[in-house]
Design an enzyme around this catalytic site. Structure first.
Site, PDB file in Angstrom:
ATOM      1  N   LYS A 212      -0.733  13.455  13.158  1.00 50.95           N
ATOM      2  CA  LYS A 212      -0.300  14.851  12.939  1.00 50.95           C
ATOM      3  C   LYS A 212       0.351  14.979  11.555  1.00 50.95           C
ATOM      4  O   LYS A 212       0.090  15.929  10.829  1.00 50.95           O
ATOM      5  CB  LYS A 212       0.704  15.219  14.022  1.00 50.95           C
ATOM      6  CG  LYS A 212       1.661  16.327  13.675  1.00 50.95           C
ATOM      7  CD  LYS A 212       2.638  16.638  14.767  1.00 50.95           C
ATOM      8  CE  LYS A 212       3.929  15.867  14.673  1.00 50.95           C
ATOM      9  NZ  LYS A 212       4.931  16.403  13.736  1.00 50.95           N
ATOM     10  N   ASN A 213       1.193  14.000  11.205  1.00 54.76           N
ATOM     11  CA  ASN A 213       1.953  14.110   9.960  1.00 54.76           C
ATOM     12  C   ASN A 213       1.154  13.779   8.708  1.00 54.76           C
ATOM     13  O   ASN A 213       1.654  13.923   7.596  1.00 54.76           O
ATOM     14  CB  ASN A 213       3.219  13.245  10.034  1.00 54.76           C
ATOM     15  CG  ASN A 213       4.219  13.827  11.020  1.00 54.76           C
ATOM     16  OD1 ASN A 213       4.051  14.958  11.486  1.00 54.76           O
ATOM     17  ND2 ASN A 213       5.236  13.066  11.363  1.00 54.76           N
TER      18      ASN A 213
ATOM     19  N   ARG B 216       8.664  23.435  11.285  1.00 56.88           N
ATOM     20  CA  ARG B 216       9.302  23.295   9.977  1.00 56.88           C
ATOM     21  C   ARG B 216       8.319  22.831   8.915  1.00 56.88           C
ATOM     22  O   ARG B 216       8.467  23.115   7.744  1.00 56.88           O
ATOM     23  CB  ARG B 216      10.404  22.245  10.016  1.00 56.88           C
ATOM     24  CG  ARG B 216      11.368  22.263  11.076  1.00 56.88           C
ATOM     25  CD  ARG B 216      12.284  21.105  10.912  1.00 56.88           C
ATOM     26  NE  ARG B 216      12.387  20.715   9.518  1.00 56.88           N
ATOM     27  CZ  ARG B 216      13.010  21.445   8.586  1.00 56.88           C
ATOM     28  NH1 ARG B 216      13.543  22.576   8.940  1.00 56.88           N
ATOM     29  NH2 ARG B 216      13.061  21.036   7.341  1.00 56.88           N
TER      30      ARG B 216
ATOM     31  N   CYS C 127      17.048  22.412  13.116  1.00 51.88           N
ATOM     32  CA  CYS C 127      16.256  22.113  14.314  1.00 51.88           C
ATOM     33  C   CYS C 127      17.075  21.111  15.149  1.00 51.88           C
ATOM     34  O   CYS C 127      18.185  20.758  14.799  1.00 51.88           O
ATOM     35  CB  CYS C 127      14.904  21.545  13.939  1.00 51.88           C
ATOM     36  SG  CYS C 127      14.985  19.843  13.440  1.00 51.88           S
TER      37      CYS C 127
ATOM     38  N   ARG D 286      17.968  19.619   8.282  1.00 50.61           N
ATOM     39  CA  ARG D 286      16.618  19.590   7.699  1.00 50.61           C
ATOM     40  C   ARG D 286      16.461  20.547   6.511  1.00 50.61           C
ATOM     41  O   ARG D 286      15.618  21.401   6.490  1.00 50.61           O
ATOM     42  CB  ARG D 286      15.553  19.892   8.750  1.00 50.61           C
ATOM     43  CG  ARG D 286      15.670  19.121  10.041  1.00 50.61           C
ATOM     44  CD  ARG D 286      15.271  17.681   9.919  1.00 50.61           C
ATOM     45  NE  ARG D 286      13.879  17.487   9.563  1.00 50.61           N
ATOM     46  CZ  ARG D 286      12.861  17.530  10.430  1.00 50.61           C
ATOM     47  NH1 ARG D 286      13.095  17.829  11.678  1.00 50.61           N
ATOM     48  NH2 ARG D 286      11.627  17.313  10.028  1.00 50.61           N
ATOM     49  N   PRO D 287      17.374  20.498   5.520  1.00 50.80           N
ATOM     50  CA  PRO D 287      17.221  21.388   4.359  1.00 50.80           C
ATOM     51  C   PRO D 287      15.951  21.058   3.571  1.00 50.80           C
ATOM     52  O   PRO D 287      15.344  19.995   3.779  1.00 50.80           O
ATOM     53  CB  PRO D 287      18.461  21.096   3.535  1.00 50.80           C
ATOM     54  CG  PRO D 287      18.825  19.708   3.887  1.00 50.80           C
ATOM     55  CD  PRO D 287      18.476  19.547   5.332  1.00 50.80           C
ATOM     56  N   ILE D 288      15.554  21.970   2.682  1.00 53.12           N
ATOM     57  CA  ILE D 288      14.427  21.671   1.786  1.00 53.12           C
ATOM     58  C   ILE D 288      14.865  21.833   0.335  1.00 53.12           C
ATOM     59  O   ILE D 288      14.063  22.137  -0.550  1.00 53.12           O
ATOM     60  CB  ILE D 288      13.188  22.549   2.096  1.00 53.12           C
ATOM     61  CG1 ILE D 288      13.514  24.040   1.956  1.00 53.12           C
ATOM     62  CG2 ILE D 288      12.600  22.240   3.453  1.00 53.12           C
ATOM     63  CD1 ILE D 288      12.268  24.920   1.963  1.00 53.12           C
ATOM     64  N   ASP D 289      16.158  21.593   0.083  1.00 50.23           N
ATOM     65  CA  ASP D 289      16.700  21.760  -1.276  1.00 50.23           C
ATOM     66  C   ASP D 289      15.987  20.881  -2.300  1.00 50.23           C
ATOM     67  O   ASP D 289      15.785  21.292  -3.456  1.00 50.23           O
ATOM     68  CB  ASP D 289      18.205  21.481  -1.281  1.00 50.23           C
ATOM     69  CG  ASP D 289      18.529  20.095  -0.736  1.00 50.23           C
ATOM     70  OD1 ASP D 289      18.031  19.748   0.360  1.00 50.23           O
ATOM     71  OD2 ASP D 289      19.229  19.341  -1.409  1.00 50.23           O
ATOM     72  N   LEU D 290      15.542  19.705  -1.880  1.00 48.58           N
ATOM     73  CA  LEU D 290      14.879  18.800  -2.846  1.00 48.58           C
ATOM     74  C   LEU D 290      13.485  19.312  -3.210  1.00 48.58           C
ATOM     75  O   LEU D 290      13.020  19.143  -4.346  1.00 48.58           O
ATOM     76  CB  LEU D 290      14.822  17.381  -2.283  1.00 48.58           C
ATOM     77  CG  LEU D 290      16.191  16.778  -1.938  1.00 48.58           C
ATOM     78  CD1 LEU D 290      16.030  15.381  -1.347  1.00 48.58           C
ATOM     79  CD2 LEU D 290      17.112  16.751  -3.158  1.00 48.58           C
TER      80      LEU D 290
ATOM     81  N   ASP E 126      11.096   7.906  13.623  1.00 51.56           N
ATOM     82  CA  ASP E 126      10.273   8.539  14.664  1.00 51.56           C
ATOM     83  C   ASP E 126       9.971   7.601  15.829  1.00 51.56           C
ATOM     84  O   ASP E 126       9.377   8.017  16.805  1.00 51.56           O
ATOM     85  CB  ASP E 126       8.954   9.041  14.074  1.00 51.56           C
ATOM     86  CG  ASP E 126       9.171  10.214  13.155  1.00 51.56           C
ATOM     87  OD1 ASP E 126       8.221  10.605  12.448  1.00 51.56           O
ATOM     88  OD2 ASP E 126      10.304  10.736  13.121  1.00 51.56           O
TER      89      ASP E 126
ATOM     90  N   ILE F 159      18.526   8.216   9.156  1.00 49.31           N
ATOM     91  CA  ILE F 159      17.754   9.281   8.502  1.00 49.31           C
ATOM     92  C   ILE F 159      18.236  10.675   8.895  1.00 49.31           C
ATOM     93  O   ILE F 159      18.471  11.525   8.041  1.00 49.31           O
ATOM     94  CB  ILE F 159      16.241   9.138   8.822  1.00 49.31           C
ATOM     95  CG1 ILE F 159      15.735   7.727   8.491  1.00 49.31           C
ATOM     96  CG2 ILE F 159      15.428  10.213   8.092  1.00 49.31           C
ATOM     97  CD1 ILE F 159      15.792   7.349   7.018  1.00 49.31           C
TER      98      ILE F 159
ATOM     99  N   ARG G 295       3.319  19.007  20.984  1.00 48.45           N
ATOM    100  CA  ARG G 295       3.234  19.260  19.546  1.00 48.45           C
ATOM    101  C   ARG G 295       2.648  18.080  18.799  1.00 48.45           C
ATOM    102  O   ARG G 295       2.054  18.240  17.740  1.00 48.45           O
ATOM    103  CB  ARG G 295       4.629  19.562  18.983  1.00 48.45           C
ATOM    104  CG  ARG G 295       5.196  20.886  19.427  1.00 48.45           C
ATOM    105  CD  ARG G 295       6.464  21.154  18.694  1.00 48.45           C
ATOM    106  NE  ARG G 295       6.234  20.948  17.284  1.00 48.45           N
ATOM    107  CZ  ARG G 295       7.110  20.323  16.484  1.00 48.45           C
ATOM    108  NH1 ARG G 295       8.241  19.893  16.981  1.00 48.45           N
ATOM    109  NH2 ARG G 295       6.849  20.142  15.207  1.00 48.45           N
TER     110      ARG G 295
END
Ligand code: EPZ
Length: 433
Positions: A22-23, A96, A120, A125-129, A309, A331, A401
């Site tokens: 999936k990933n 996300r 979540c 789970r920011p996306i600042d990077l 995971d 993580i 999912r």
């Protein structure tokens, strides 16, 4: 809402087949945005996140065929007419990984509007990077009404150094860089096989990339990319989950259609705990366990370390091992949601910050439990397969999912598991990681 009913006590014996990752599939589907030509991806897993990604691309004007015939799990995507480069809140809130369209949309269309993903179950789970890298490449980013808007006439190459290793951050910016003007160097990149798989597709589309899978990736931007056909990697987390399933049930299980090279840390850890692992070929691994396993600590790390995971799944195994296992989650800040549910089944786990202490040799008993996130769900199924009695696992839409037909696959090797309720009832109002 679907539930699983699982009766414990059966060792898993036989061969169980792994689906596509999936990933890997999610960033590769987003990569189709980068070209007007058709992109065909094979070995796509039949899981809900893929359906969500299909809806997301279609909502922007892409044509997406998705077929799951026995012979082929395939999608063909055409982004010739991207009429609406917007990732809407209704879709982003359920997945996300929608933020993976950000980089490709800015690179192809010069603008993108993406609903802020929000937090979540497993963390902020920011996306600042992701945003910091796009700004360095010339994008102007504004935020209003819960949406991020990124604009750039044409992105330019840059020297990016990630403050933290981020998988989708590396993937998002790699997809931005391949059409940017000039050279981009990205340092402190994620080395996950999913990054390497995406890079293989981008190179097949005509991108100029060196170093994918290492901490430093070099990209020479090109004006256009063309279509390609690509086969998605096997899912290393599904494969790892099945290896743990064979060990915890004291079975003899062959995991097929996997890539043992992506499973190094998991295989080493299972061997340390006393399971017998044989790599049978380039795409199959055998796991056997006949007798109690020994406690062996884990500390999650970026690839090639022990994957976060796989932490929840391994914790289920640790409840059965002889001795005390220390589980350190490095993580994510909140990835112990499965602990309370495992304790309700009779496990003996205490949590202190990012460290869980698992006292083993627990006799688990059936209980009504609830899934909280994708991998916690897998942990509960593993525990239920060794618990006395019949366990009811609720909210299995979390599991749907990322695991394809999981109950059919497990039943095929002897597990007593069945699904109750309307199959795949869509749950659009739930937050997902
Ligand atoms: C990917 O998520 C995976 N998802 C996750 O799998 C996986 O757990 C995670 O990588 C770690 O391996 C997909 O690939 C779709 P990160 P991602 O960015 O990319 C922080 C599953 O079970 N961070 O590598 O979102 C972040 O908060 C899912 O299949 C920032 O601070 O994870 C985390 O603490 C769950 N700012 C750490 O970095 C950023 O801009 C690693 O996150 C980005 C990340």
């Amino acid at each position: 809402m679907d539930k699983f009913v699982v009766r414990g006590g059966n060792p898993l014996v036989g061969t169980i087949r792994v689906s596509g990752a999936k990933n890997s599939a999610l960033p590769c589907m987003a990569a189709a945005i980068l070209t007007e030509d058709e992109v065909t991806l094979e070995n796509i897993p039949q899981v809900r996140d893929i359906e969500t990604e299909r809806k997301l691309l279609a909502s922007m004007g892409a044509e997406v065929e998705l077929g799951y015939g026995r012979a082929q799990h395939r999608t063909t995507i055409s982004c010739r007419n991207l009429s609406d480069p917007v990732a809407k809140y209704e879709i982003v809130k359920t997945m996300r990984a929608s933020s993976l369209v950000l980089g490709p949309l800015v690179a192809r269309c010069g603008m993108a509007r993406v609903a802020m993903p929000g937090g979540c179950a497993i963390g902020g789970r920011p996306i600042d990077l992701h945003l910091k890298g796009l700004e360095k490449m010339g994008a102007v980013i504004t935020q209003e009404h819960g949406y991020l808007e990124a604009r750039a006439t044409r992105l330019h190459g840059a020297h990016l150094v990630f403050d933290k290793i981020t998988v989708t951050g590396t993937e998002d910016l790699l997809m931005a860089a391949v059409l940017a003007e000039g050279e981009t160097t990205m340092e402190n990149c994620a080395r996950e096989p999913e990054v390497t798989d995406l890079a293989a597709l981008l190179i097949a589309m005509g991108a100029k990339i060196h170093g994918a899978g290492t901490p430093t990736i070099h990209v020479h931007g090109v004006p256009k990319l063309h279509g390609a056909r690509h086969r998605i990697n096997p899912d290393r987390i599904e494969a790892g989950t099945f290896l743990v399933a064979g060990a915890i049930t004291q079975g003899d299980l062959i995991v097929s259609n996997c890539n043992p090279q992506h499973l190094g840390a998991v295989i080493r850890k299972l061997e340390e705990s006393g399971a017998r692992i044989d790599i049978l070929s380039s795409d199959s691994v055998r796991v056997r366990a006949d007798g109690p396993l020994k406690a062996s600590d884990i500390s999650t790390l970026e690839y090639p370390g022990f994957p976060t995971d796989m932490q929840a799944q391994y914790m289920a195994l640790a409840t059965q091992a002889e001795g005390v296992t220390m589980v350190k989650e490095n993580i994510f800040e909140n990835r112990f949601m499965h602990v309370q549910e495992l304790n309700r089944m009779g496990a003996n786990i205490t949590v202190d910050g990012r460290t869980a202490t698992v006292r083993g040799s627990s006799r688990l008993s059936s209980a009504a439990v609830m899934c909280s996130d994708l991998r916690a769900s897998a942990s509960l199924v593993l525990a239920a397969m060794v618990a006395d009695g019949e366990t009811i696992i609720d909210r299995v839409y979390h599991m749907d999912r990322g695991y394809e037909r999981i109950e059919e696959k497990l039943r095929g090797v002897g597990a007593q598991i069945r699904r109750m309720g309307d199959v795949f009832a869509p749950r659009e109002d739930a937050w997902h990681e």
